[in-house]
Design a protein around this motif. Structure first.
Motif, PDB file in Angstrom:
ATOM      1  N   GLN A  29       0.821  -1.211   0.000  1.00 30.38           N
ATOM      2  CA  GLN A  29       0.000   0.000   0.000  1.00 30.38           C
ATOM      3  C   GLN A  29       0.857   1.263   0.000  1.00 30.38           C
ATOM      4  O   GLN A  29       0.635   2.171  -0.797  1.00 30.38           O
ATOM      5  CB  GLN A  29      -0.939   0.005   1.209  1.00 30.38           C
ATOM      6  CG  GLN A  29      -1.619   1.342   1.506  1.00 30.38           C
ATOM      7  CD  GLN A  29      -2.586   1.815   0.429  1.00 30.38           C
ATOM      8  OE1 GLN A  29      -2.951   1.055  -0.469  1.00 30.38           O
ATOM      9  NE2 GLN A  29      -3.014   3.055   0.525  1.00 30.38           N
ATOM     10  N   PHE A  33       1.370   3.789  -3.141  1.00 35.72           N
ATOM     11  CA  PHE A  33       0.906   5.172  -3.025  1.00 35.72           C
ATOM     12  C   PHE A  33       1.998   6.158  -3.451  1.00 35.72           C
ATOM     13  O   PHE A  33       1.705   7.287  -3.811  1.00 35.72           O
ATOM     14  CB  PHE A  33       0.460   5.453  -1.589  1.00 35.72           C
ATOM     15  CG  PHE A  33      -0.591   6.516  -1.484  1.00 35.72           C
ATOM     16  CD1 PHE A  33      -1.890   6.274  -1.903  1.00 35.72           C
ATOM     17  CD2 PHE A  33      -0.287   7.764  -0.975  1.00 35.72           C
ATOM     18  CE1 PHE A  33      -2.866   7.256  -1.818  1.00 35.72           C
ATOM     19  CE2 PHE A  33      -1.261   8.759  -0.882  1.00 35.72           C
ATOM     20  CZ  PHE A  33      -2.547   8.497  -1.312  1.00 35.72           C
ATOM     21  N   GLU A 181      -6.464   9.041  -0.075  1.00 34.23           N
ATOM     22  CA  GLU A 181      -7.204   7.793  -0.223  1.00 34.23           C
ATOM     23  C   GLU A 181      -7.538   7.220   1.141  1.00 34.23           C
ATOM     24  O   GLU A 181      -6.701   7.219   2.051  1.00 34.23           O
ATOM     25  CB  GLU A 181      -6.340   6.795  -1.005  1.00 34.23           C
ATOM     26  CG  GLU A 181      -6.937   5.421  -1.191  1.00 34.23           C
ATOM     27  CD  GLU A 181      -6.012   4.517  -1.987  1.00 34.23           C
ATOM     28  OE1 GLU A 181      -5.788   4.806  -3.184  1.00 34.23           O
ATOM     29  OE2 GLU A 181      -5.492   3.548  -1.408  1.00 34.23           O
ATOM     30  N   GLU A 182      -8.765   6.749   1.285  1.00 34.01           N
ATOM     31  CA  GLU A 182      -9.137   5.988   2.478  1.00 34.01           C
ATOM     32  C   GLU A 182      -8.664   4.546   2.288  1.00 34.01           C
ATOM     33  O   GLU A 182      -8.800   3.983   1.198  1.00 34.01           O
ATOM     34  CB  GLU A 182     -10.653   6.012   2.663  1.00 34.01           C
ATOM     35  CG  GLU A 182     -11.233   7.395   2.902  1.00 34.01           C
ATOM     36  CD  GLU A 182     -11.145   7.842   4.355  1.00 34.01           C
ATOM     37  OE1 GLU A 182     -10.819   6.984   5.208  1.00 34.01           O
ATOM     38  OE2 GLU A 182     -11.407   9.028   4.630  1.00 34.01           O
ATOM     39  N   TYR A 183      -8.101   3.975   3.339  1.00 36.08           N
ATOM     40  CA  TYR A 183      -7.554   2.621   3.236  1.00 36.08           C
ATOM     41  C   TYR A 183      -7.804   1.891   4.552  1.00 36.08           C
ATOM     42  O   TYR A 183      -7.546   2.449   5.623  1.00 36.08           O
ATOM     43  CB  TYR A 183      -6.056   2.684   2.952  1.00 36.08           C
ATOM     44  CG  TYR A 183      -5.359   1.342   2.974  1.00 36.08           C
ATOM     45  CD1 TYR A 183      -5.505   0.440   1.933  1.00 36.08           C
ATOM     46  CD2 TYR A 183      -4.545   0.988   4.050  1.00 36.08           C
ATOM     47  CE1 TYR A 183      -4.858  -0.794   1.942  1.00 36.08           C
ATOM     48  CE2 TYR A 183      -3.889  -0.241   4.073  1.00 36.08           C
ATOM     49  CZ  TYR A 183      -4.048  -1.120   3.016  1.00 36.08           C
ATOM     50  OH  TYR A 183      -3.411  -2.337   3.035  1.00 36.08           O
ATOM     51  N   TYR A 185      -6.669  -0.951   6.880  1.00 35.15           N
ATOM     52  CA  TYR A 185      -5.591  -1.880   7.227  1.00 35.15           C
ATOM     53  C   TYR A 185      -6.146  -2.921   8.196  1.00 35.15           C
ATOM     54  O   TYR A 185      -6.880  -2.584   9.131  1.00 35.15           O
ATOM     55  CB  TYR A 185      -4.445  -1.097   7.877  1.00 35.15           C
ATOM     56  CG  TYR A 185      -3.483  -1.925   8.680  1.00 35.15           C
ATOM     57  CD1 TYR A 185      -2.628  -2.836   8.071  1.00 35.15           C
ATOM     58  CD2 TYR A 185      -3.422  -1.806  10.069  1.00 35.15           C
ATOM     59  CE1 TYR A 185      -1.737  -3.597   8.809  1.00 35.15           C
ATOM     60  CE2 TYR A 185      -2.535  -2.554  10.816  1.00 35.15           C
ATOM     61  CZ  TYR A 185      -1.692  -3.446  10.181  1.00 35.15           C
ATOM     62  OH  TYR A 185      -0.818  -4.198  10.922  1.00 35.15           O
ATOM     63  N   TYR A 197      -4.637   8.079   3.735  1.00 31.82           N
ATOM     64  CA  TYR A 197      -3.329   8.235   3.095  1.00 31.82           C
ATOM     65  C   TYR A 197      -3.343   9.529   2.291  1.00 31.82           C
ATOM     66  O   TYR A 197      -4.274   9.768   1.510  1.00 31.82           O
ATOM     67  CB  TYR A 197      -3.042   7.065   2.152  1.00 31.82           C
ATOM     68  CG  TYR A 197      -2.324   5.904   2.783  1.00 31.82           C
ATOM     69  CD1 TYR A 197      -1.010   5.598   2.431  1.00 31.82           C
ATOM     70  CD2 TYR A 197      -2.956   5.088   3.723  1.00 31.82           C
ATOM     71  CE1 TYR A 197      -0.346   4.521   3.007  1.00 31.82           C
ATOM     72  CE2 TYR A 197      -2.299   4.011   4.294  1.00 31.82           C
ATOM     73  CZ  TYR A 197      -0.990   3.732   3.932  1.00 31.82           C
ATOM     74  OH  TYR A 197      -0.334   2.663   4.505  1.00 31.82           O
TER      75      TYR A 197
END
Length: 205
Positions: A29, A33, A181-183, A185, A197
């Motif tokens: 990720q 990015f 960006e929403e991520y 985990y 992010y």
């Protein structure tokens, strides 16, 4: 009461790396990015480096690192793992306090899950003063923090959760947001941890 350094030393000394709540066995990720950013012979600052496997990935991509953490236990373990450790710079200290003047300007600043541990405005402001001081013109900043939907605590500590808008405001007008960006985990125990992010570039001269 234990100091913050003692708190983190205890965690890194007593918890197996793969059980740490932020542990990633692979770092796709973060590297994804930063797609398009050249790491070869670039100086990269990692606040709160811990024992992250991201470090191995950056070294494989040719980066020269400045590795910071408040925990000397973390840095000692990391130094044993990293090949050719003397190629990189090591700084044990609180990232919310002014960085030593001998820390050079850097091409890239990468923070995964560190800033959100700073709670007081004075600490947060100190962090961004350091960032603004050492990131070069046209340099990049990646901030990956707990999002507004994220956990309220981590490692037994309260956290400050972020939106992209707050990160834009905090980083300041010298930087342009390239993307956010929403991520989600998934931590080693299977819990979902929503992150935000963001990638910034410092304005040219």
């Amino acid at each position: 009461m234990n100091t913050l350094q003692e708190h983190w030393n205890k965690i890194f000394k007593e918890t197996p790396e793969e059980k740490l709540g932020w542990y990633e066995s692979e770092v796709t990720q973060t590297i994804r990015f930063l797609d398009g950013v050249n790491f070869e012979n670039k100086l990269v600052f990692l606040p709160g480096a811990g024992t992250s496997r991201l470090i191995d990935g950056l070294i494989e991509n040719g980066a020269i690192l400045i590795l910071n953490d408040i925990s000397n236990e973390a840095l000692t373990a990391l130094r044993k793992r990293v090949g050719n450790p003397d190629k990189h710079l090591w700084y044990c200290g609180d990232i919310s306090k002014p960085l030593p003047k001998e820390i050079p300007a850097v091409d890239i600043w990468i923070d995964r899950a560190v800033l959100h541990f700073l709670i007081e405005d004075k600490e947060i402001n100190g962090y961004f003063e350091n960032l603004n001081r050492i990131v070069k013109t046209n340099g990049y900043v990646l901030l990956a923090e707990f999002s507004l939907n994220g956990a309220q605590k981590c490692a037994g500590l309260n956290v400050h959760r972020y939106s992209a808008d707050e990160l834009i405001e905090r980083v300041g007008c010298n930087f342009k947001l390239l993307k956010s960006e929403e991520y989600v985990y998934v931590n080693p125990s299977g819990g979902e941890r929503p992150y935000i992010y963001t990638l910034f570039k410092r304005n040219g001269a």
